[in-house]
Design an enzyme around this catalytic site. Structure first.
Site, short mmCIF file in Angstrom:
data_model
loop_
_atom_site.label_atom_id
_atom_site.label_comp_id
_atom_site.label_asym_id
_atom_site.label_seq_id
_atom_site.Cartn_x
_atom_site.Cartn_y
_atom_site.Cartn_z
N ASP A 119 -68.30 9.52 -26.30
CA ASP A 119 -67.63 10.80 -26.01
C ASP A 119 -68.19 11.50 -24.78
O ASP A 119 -68.15 12.72 -24.68
CB ASP A 119 -67.73 11.76 -27.22
CG ASP A 119 -67.28 11.13 -28.52
OD1 ASP A 119 -66.15 10.62 -28.55
OD2 ASP A 119 -68.05 11.15 -29.50
N HIS A 168 -59.99 7.85 -26.04
CA HIS A 168 -60.24 8.45 -24.74
C HIS A 168 -59.04 9.28 -24.33
O HIS A 168 -57.90 8.91 -24.54
CB HIS A 168 -60.61 7.42 -23.67
CG HIS A 168 -59.79 6.18 -23.65
ND1 HIS A 168 -60.03 5.11 -24.48
CD2 HIS A 168 -58.72 5.83 -22.90
CE1 HIS A 168 -59.15 4.15 -24.23
NE2 HIS A 168 -58.34 4.57 -23.28
#
Length: 430
Positions: free
Chosen positions: A13, A41
């Site tokens: 992340d 993503h």
């Protein structure tokens, strides 16, 4: 020939999708090499926000090849759904290539993943329950089913029939759950394969040909170094190798063809799921960073755990991935915090250590050693260069580079493409 690997330096992340999308503009092929739909993503392209889990960020550039490599595990149902999601938004996916050697995730992998996590109770790993681990287990046990097998109905049926005998015994006798019938899976999943068979090929040939032709190839990692099954906080890790070394195994491209490794790091640290996190914040500053940074998982929606930047972690990432460059993201989230902290070392039983320990028992006893730096209050979301940043922000970046031993070549101050800035091109030949 020029190739760049993008890896996460923390627990995932970090903003790899955004950086990969930015670097894709100068690439001619973009490839993922490990993981599956357990990692999300977020990409903003032409003013539209897209959330992808399997398909590489390069899909939005129709003139560039976008590759799902052999090291990935692919849920055929999820892939078909993601393709439909893109088609419904008017995205052309004819540039997609899928490795015929990639392994597939089947419904029994997901059910086993869910059941095993439930069984572990307080000792759970914190998986996304997408079947990733069980699929990689089958691959290692040499009973996995590959995409090339899925496309041949006779082969698929034979392998599926064999596996269901074992999986049903496990589900019914150990987990006390209902198993699967052959007809529950065979036709449905074979049909999924038929829906994407036009994209399937030997992607190792595609990528090596591109490099041999002097083209620029970008390799997109998922998760992060600290989730690597060998180099991460084992067992609180993923089931593959997100480190740069995973590229050669997961794409079929030899190590001599890799030029640069870009480590993506947040200006702070986050983690989803269980496991050790030395710089974790439990106060109002942590809450502020979580809200300002919108720190909620793309795949799970779970609130991410938040902490200060940990240079011990990123130094570890530098060493095991051979980082040549650092891309620092979400600097803008720290705006307004009066005093910033960077973890420079750990205290373990009264002794200062500067390298990340392998033992979770040791790690649990580690206390972060912090260095404090003054923050900044100026809005930095509109800056266009390094020189536009406040002095304190530049000092913060410089200190991170000094502590990690990696030059900061890129930084971002917001979600838009125009808010990512290059200090030194990672596409350089030397």
């Amino acid at each position: 020939m020029s190739s760049v690997v993008v890896v996460g330096t923390q627990w995932g992340d970090e903003g790899k999708g955004k950086i990969t999308d930015f670097l894709s503009e100068n690439a001619e092929a973009i490839a993922r090499y490990q993981g599956g739909n357990n990692a999300g993503h977020t990409i903003k392209f032409d003013g539209v926000t897209y959330k992808l889990h399997l398909i590489p960020s390069g899909i939005f550039y129709k003139e560039k090849i976008s590759v799902i490599g052999n090291g990935m595990v692919v849920d055929p149902k999820a892939l078909v759904e993601e393709l439909k999601y893109l088609h419904d938004k008017g995205v052309d996916t004819s540039n997609l290539r899928i490795s015929n050697r990639a392994h597939i995730i089947l419904p029994y992998h997901i059910r086993i993943d869910e059941a095993d996590e439930e069984r572990k109770g307080a000792n759970k790993i914190g998986t996304t329950k997408k079947g990733i681990g069980p699929a990689y287990m089958d691959k290692a046990a040499r009973v996995g089913i590959r995409i090339i097998d899925l496309l041949d109905k006779e082969t698929f049926k034979e392998k599926l029939e064999h596996n269901l005998g074992e999986k049903n015994r496990l589900l019914e006798r150990f987990y006390e759950l209902e198993g699967f019938k052959l007809e529950d899976i065979l036709d449905e999943y074979y049909e999924y394969g038929q829906q994407f068979k036009e994209y399937v090929c030997d992607t190792s040939v595609v990528l090596n040909d591109a490099l041999d032709d002097g083209k620029r190839v970008l390799f997109e990692g998922a998760q992060g170094v600290m989730l690597d099954i060998d180099q991460g906080t084992y067992p609180f890790v993923t089931s593959s190798n997100p480190i740069a070394g995973g590229v050669t195994i997961g794409s079929g491209v030899g190590p001599s063809k890799i030029n640069h490794v870009v480590g993506v790091a947040k200006a702070y640290t986050t983690r989803v799921g269980d496991g050790p996190f030395p710089t974790e914040l439990f106060d109002s500053i942590g809450d502020t960073i979580r809200e300002v940074g919108h720190e909620y998982g793309t795949t799970t929606g779970r609130p991410r755990r938040v902490g200060w930047f940990d240079s011990v972690v990123v130094r570890h990432a530098r060493r095991v991935s051979g980082l040549t460059d650092l891309s620092l993201t979400l600097l803008d989230v720290l705006t307004g915090i009066e005093t910033l902290k960077i973890c420079v070392a750990y205290k373990l039983d009264g002794k200062t250590i500067t390298e990340f320990p392998a033992s979770l028992k040791d790690l649990a006893r580690c206390e972060p050693v912090y260095e404090e730096l003054p923050g900044w209050t100026e809005d930095i979301t509109g800056v266009t260069s390094l020189d536009d940043l406040p002095v304190n922000c530049r000092h913060y970046m410089e200190r991170i580079a000094q502590l990690t031993g990696v030059q900061v070549s890129m930084f971002s101050v917001g979600p838009d493409r125009a808010q990512t800035h290059v200090i030194k091109s990672v596409w350089r030949l030397a």
